[in-house]
Design a protein around this motif. Structure first.
Motif, PDB file in Angstrom:
ATOM      1  N   LEU A 117       0.830  -1.193   0.000  1.00 30.36           N
ATOM      2  CA  LEU A 117       0.000   0.000   0.000  1.00 30.36           C
ATOM      3  C   LEU A 117       0.865   1.244   0.000  1.00 30.36           C
ATOM      4  N   LYS A 118       0.481   2.230  -0.831  1.00 27.94           N
ATOM      5  CA  LYS A 118       1.215   3.481  -0.902  1.00 27.94           C
ATOM      6  C   LYS A 118       0.871   4.328   0.314  1.00 27.94           C
ATOM      7  N   PRO A 119       1.872   4.832   1.036  1.00 27.67           N
ATOM      8  CA  PRO A 119       1.560   5.643   2.216  1.00 27.67           C
ATOM      9  C   PRO A 119       0.784   6.890   1.834  1.00 27.67           C
ATOM     10  N   ARG A 120      -0.146   7.259   2.701  1.00 35.92           N
ATOM     11  CA  ARG A 120      -0.980   8.431   2.439  1.00 35.92           C
ATOM     12  C   ARG A 120      -0.142   9.694   2.520  1.00 35.92           C
ATOM     13  N   ARG A 121      -0.286  10.553   1.498  1.00 33.00           N
ATOM     14  CA  ARG A 121       0.534  11.756   1.415  1.00 33.00           C
ATOM     15  C   ARG A 121      -0.007  12.830   2.358  1.00 33.00           C
ATOM     16  N   HIS A 122       0.906  13.491   3.053  1.00 32.51           N
ATOM     17  CA  HIS A 122       0.512  14.605   3.911  1.00 32.51           C
ATOM     18  C   HIS A 122       0.414  15.866   3.072  1.00 32.51           C
ATOM     19  N   ILE A 123      -0.712  16.555   3.164  1.00 30.45           N
ATOM     20  CA  ILE A 123      -0.935  17.787   2.414  1.00 30.45           C
ATOM     21  C   ILE A 123      -0.957  18.947   3.398  1.00 30.45           C
ATOM     22  N   PRO A 124       0.088  19.772   3.418  1.00 30.76           N
ATOM     23  CA  PRO A 124       0.105  20.914   4.357  1.00 30.76           C
ATOM     24  C   PRO A 124      -1.085  21.834   4.109  1.00 30.76           C
ATOM     25  N   GLN A 125      -1.731  22.242   5.200  1.00 33.52           N
ATOM     26  CA  GLN A 125      -2.930  23.063   5.086  1.00 33.52           C
ATOM     27  C   GLN A 125      -2.625  24.559   5.032  1.00 33.52           C
ATOM     28  N   SER A 126      -1.378  24.932   5.261  1.00 37.71           N
ATOM     29  CA  SER A 126      -1.007  26.342   5.213  1.00 37.71           C
ATOM     30  C   SER A 126       0.117  26.535   4.202  1.00 37.71           C
ATOM     31  N   SER A 127       0.242  27.757   3.696  1.00 39.57           N
ATOM     32  CA  SER A 127       1.265  28.047   2.700  1.00 39.57           C
ATOM     33  C   SER A 127       2.649  28.007   3.337  1.00 39.57           C
ATOM     34  N   GLU A 128       3.622  27.549   2.552  1.00 36.97           N
ATOM     35  CA  GLU A 128       4.998  27.448   3.043  1.00 36.97           C
ATOM     36  C   GLU A 128       5.686  28.808   3.072  1.00 36.97           C
ATOM     37  N   ARG A 129       5.243  29.704   2.186  1.00 39.56           N
ATOM     38  CA  ARG A 129       5.892  31.001   2.069  1.00 39.56           C
ATOM     39  C   ARG A 129       4.865  32.002   1.560  1.00 39.56           C
ATOM     40  N   THR A 130       4.947  33.235   2.067  1.00 39.61           N
ATOM     41  CA  THR A 130       4.058  34.304   1.611  1.00 39.61           C
ATOM     42  C   THR A 130       4.895  35.525   1.257  1.00 39.61           C
ATOM     43  N   LEU A 131       4.729  36.009   0.028  1.00 39.68           N
ATOM     44  CA  LEU A 131       5.452  37.184  -0.439  1.00 39.68           C
ATOM     45  C   LEU A 131       4.472  38.325  -0.676  1.00 39.68           C
ATOM     46  N   VAL A 392     -13.628  13.694  -5.494  1.00 40.57           N
ATOM     47  CA  VAL A 392     -13.728  13.800  -4.038  1.00 40.57           C
ATOM     48  C   VAL A 392     -12.718  14.847  -3.576  1.00 40.57           C
ATOM     49  N   LYS A 393     -13.135  15.728  -2.672  1.00 44.16           N
ATOM     50  CA  LYS A 393     -12.235  16.755  -2.158  1.00 44.16           C
ATOM     51  C   LYS A 393     -11.190  16.113  -1.252  1.00 44.16           C
ATOM     52  N   MET A 394      -9.911  16.330  -1.570  1.00 45.74           N
ATOM     53  CA  MET A 394      -8.826  15.818  -0.757  1.00 45.74           C
ATOM     54  C   MET A 394      -8.353  16.849   0.265  1.00 45.74           C
ATOM     55  N   ALA A 395      -8.447  18.133  -0.090  1.00 46.71           N
ATOM     56  CA  ALA A 395      -8.003  19.190   0.823  1.00 46.71           C
ATOM     57  C   ALA A 395      -8.548  20.520   0.358  1.00 46.71           C
ATOM     58  N   GLU A 396      -8.729  21.424   1.303  1.00 47.57           N
ATOM     59  CA  GLU A 396      -9.068  22.814   1.005  1.00 47.57           C
ATOM     60  C   GLU A 396      -8.038  23.688   1.695  1.00 47.57           C
ATOM     61  N   LEU A 397      -7.331  24.486   0.920  1.00 50.28           N
ATOM     62  CA  LEU A 397      -6.227  25.292   1.431  1.00 50.28           C
ATOM     63  C   LEU A 397      -6.686  26.733   1.582  1.00 50.28           C
ATOM     64  N   MET A 398      -6.647  27.215   2.817  1.00 54.71           N
ATOM     65  CA  MET A 398      -7.128  28.550   3.127  1.00 54.71           C
ATOM     66  C   MET A 398      -5.948  29.465   3.459  1.00 54.71           C
ATOM     67  N   GLY A 399      -6.156  30.742   3.295  1.00 59.33           N
ATOM     68  CA  GLY A 399      -5.109  31.704   3.631  1.00 59.33           C
ATOM     69  C   GLY A 399      -5.316  33.031   2.926  1.00 59.33           C
ATOM     70  N   HIS A 400      -5.699  32.967   1.642  1.00 64.46           N
ATOM     71  CA  HIS A 400      -5.976  34.198   0.907  1.00 64.46           C
ATOM     72  C   HIS A 400      -7.264  34.832   1.420  1.00 64.46           C
ATOM     73  N   THR A 401      -7.300  36.155   1.412  1.00 68.64           N
ATOM     74  CA  THR A 401      -8.488  36.879   1.868  1.00 68.64           C
ATOM     75  C   THR A 401      -9.236  37.530   0.715  1.00 68.64           C
ATOM     76  N   SER A 402      -8.821  37.255  -0.506  1.00 64.31           N
ATOM     77  CA  SER A 402      -9.525  37.730  -1.695  1.00 64.31           C
ATOM     78  C   SER A 402      -9.412  36.642  -2.755  1.00 64.31           C
ATOM     79  N   ARG A 403     -10.155  36.781  -3.851  1.00 63.17           N
ATOM     80  CA  ARG A 403     -10.219  35.710  -4.838  1.00 63.17           C
ATOM     81  C   ARG A 403      -8.843  35.361  -5.385  1.00 63.17           C
TER      82      ARG A 403
END
Length: 455
Positions: A117-131, A392-403
């Motif tokens: 079995l392929k190990p389940r991938r971890h999907i970070p929920q926050s951005s790694e870097r913000t410019l 199927v939704k795997m993740a929802e990544l939040m952080g931006h405050t506009s579109r």
């Protein structure tokens, strides 16, 4: 630009702001300020703990007064009730021993080896870097972000195009255009990762050599208004304008306009060539998607489309060709549509339609897995990772405050950069790590070999 879409970093218009500088935001990390010796409450038996701290102590104190028969009965009862434990606090859940349903001598594992079995991938929920991205134009119909094959990201902020080198996080300014020509309305790297096309509000397109920091030429006469979308196909630069026209430009020759596609009644806001370079997908503000076939292109008359897809009910900017199925195209509709649709471009059939609940601004396929990433506007301004074909939704990544208007993918396919109306550029490790590091293909600079001789 909507005032409500600006970030706190964008309200300081009177102060000097450095584009593409990292924002030192206080991040919430679940591993911070945690004591590793805090017990695991879910693994505790509170009834037994209470007994050991109260009644159990009384029994131990009165053990000397017990008869041998009573003591033997007490031990047997304790063993039956699993009361011969010494710990009250549990720090780790120990998994139960596996139960072997069939004797090993009758196992058929040797005949039919089980697939690992392929190990389940971890999907970070926050951005790694913000410019910080001041003066980023908040316009759904433009394409202001692209990541080249040389691992350099280009972003247009107002009248200026900046280059951010992902290998050392360095920033440089490529060009600032005059106010009468700007703002910049689109950027697109050539396949070689060195040359870049810059579309302008005044209908012109500039070609630049990013390594030499030198402008090679200006393409004029393609459009009558701003150039909001572009796509390369080897030495052909395809441009889409607010005038509804799509033009193929051969950048090697002086008379660069070689084909014209007419089919959109309003602004062309999305252009993508298939991996084979045979089919072009275009999306417009007229809610229409066209599929054009390169073999049908004509220089003498406007080229007829292969398919005209009219199922969307809002502007179509988001286009993405599937990397593992050559005739599969994903398209996303604007705020009045909110759907992602999948098309068989050989037949023109719609294979599936998924209501995302919000404006679809951009789409990217994973290069390593059967996954699709979408970026959205109102109300959550999120990035959504979908499993294909189940959606199927795997993740929802939040952080931006506009579109989240623009997305670009790193050359290795793992990192995604997103730019939004909140004037921030965020990086997400959403697609994992490639299993095998592939060597970079040999760069073919032949399509631009004659550019320095053009006057």
């Amino acid at each position: 630009m909507d005032a409500g879409s600006l970030s706190p970093f964008s309200n300081l218009k009177g102060q000097s702001r450095c584009p593409l500088q990292e924002q030192l935001l206080q991040r919430k990390n679940s591993k911070e300020n945690m004591d590793r010796f805090i017990p695991n409450r879910s693994a505790m038996d509170f009834d037994y703990a209470h007994y050991m701290l109260t009644d159990g102590r009384k029994i131990k104190e009165n053990q000397t007064a017990c008869s041998p028969a009573r003591e033997a009965y007490r031990k047997q009862l304790a063993e039956t009730l699993n009361m011969n434990r010494t710990r009250i606090l549990a720090f780790k859940n120990k998994p139960p021993a596996p139960v072997e349903l069939f004797p090993s001598e009758h196992s058929t594992a040797s005949a039919h080896p089980t697939k690992s079995l392929k190990p389940r991938r971890h999907i970070p929920q926050s951005s790694e870097r913000t410019l910080d991205a001041p003066d980023l134009v908040d316009d759904f119909y433009l394409n202001l972000l692209d990541w080249g094959s040389s691992n350099v990201l280009a972003i247009a902020l107002g009248n200026t195009v900046y280059l951010w080198d992902a290998s050392d996080s360095s920033t440089s300014e490529l060009v600032t255009v005059d106010d009468e020509n700007g703002p910049v309305t689109s950027v697109n790297w050539a396949p070689d990762g060195r040359h870049i096309a810059i579309g302008l509000n005044n209908s012109e397109v500039q070609l630049w050599d990013s390594t030499a920091n030198r402008q090679l030429r200006t393409l004029r006469g393609c459009h009558r208004s701003r150039v909001g979308s572009m796509a390369w196909n080897n030495h052909i630069l395809t441009t889409g304008g607010m005038d509804g026209q799509i033009v193929n430009n051969d950048v090697r020759i002086r008379s660069h306009v070689v084909e014209t596609y007419r089919g959109h009644q309003q602004e062309v806001c999305g252009l993508k060539w298939s991996a084979s370079g045979q089919q072009l997908a275009s999306g417009g503000n007229d809610n229409v998607v066209h599929i054009w076939d390169r073999s049908m292109a004509s220089s003498s008359s406007p080229t007829q489309w292969l398919h005209r897809l009219e199922e969307h009910t809002s502007a179509v900017k988001a286009l993405a060709w599937c990397p593992f199925q050559s005739n599969l195209l994903a398209t996303g509709g604007g705020g009045g549509d909110r759907t992602i649709k999948f098309w068989n471009t050989h037949t023109g059939a719609c294979l599936n339609s998924v209501d995302t609940g919000s404006q679809v601004c951009s789409l990217l396929w994973s290069k390593n897995e059967r996954e699709l990433l979408s970026s959205h506007g109102f109300t959550q301004n999120q990035l959504t990772l979908w499993k294909y074909p189940s959606m199927v939704k795997m993740a929802e990544l939040m952080g931006h405050t506009s579109r989240v208007l623009y997305m670009a993918q790193s050359p290795d396919g793992c990192t995604v950069a997103s730019a939004a109306g909140d004037e921030t550029l965020r990086f997400w490790n959403v697609f994992g790590v490639p299993e095998v590091a592939k060597t970079a293909p040999k760069v073919n600079r032949e399509p631009f070999s004659q550019l320095n001789r053009i006057r």
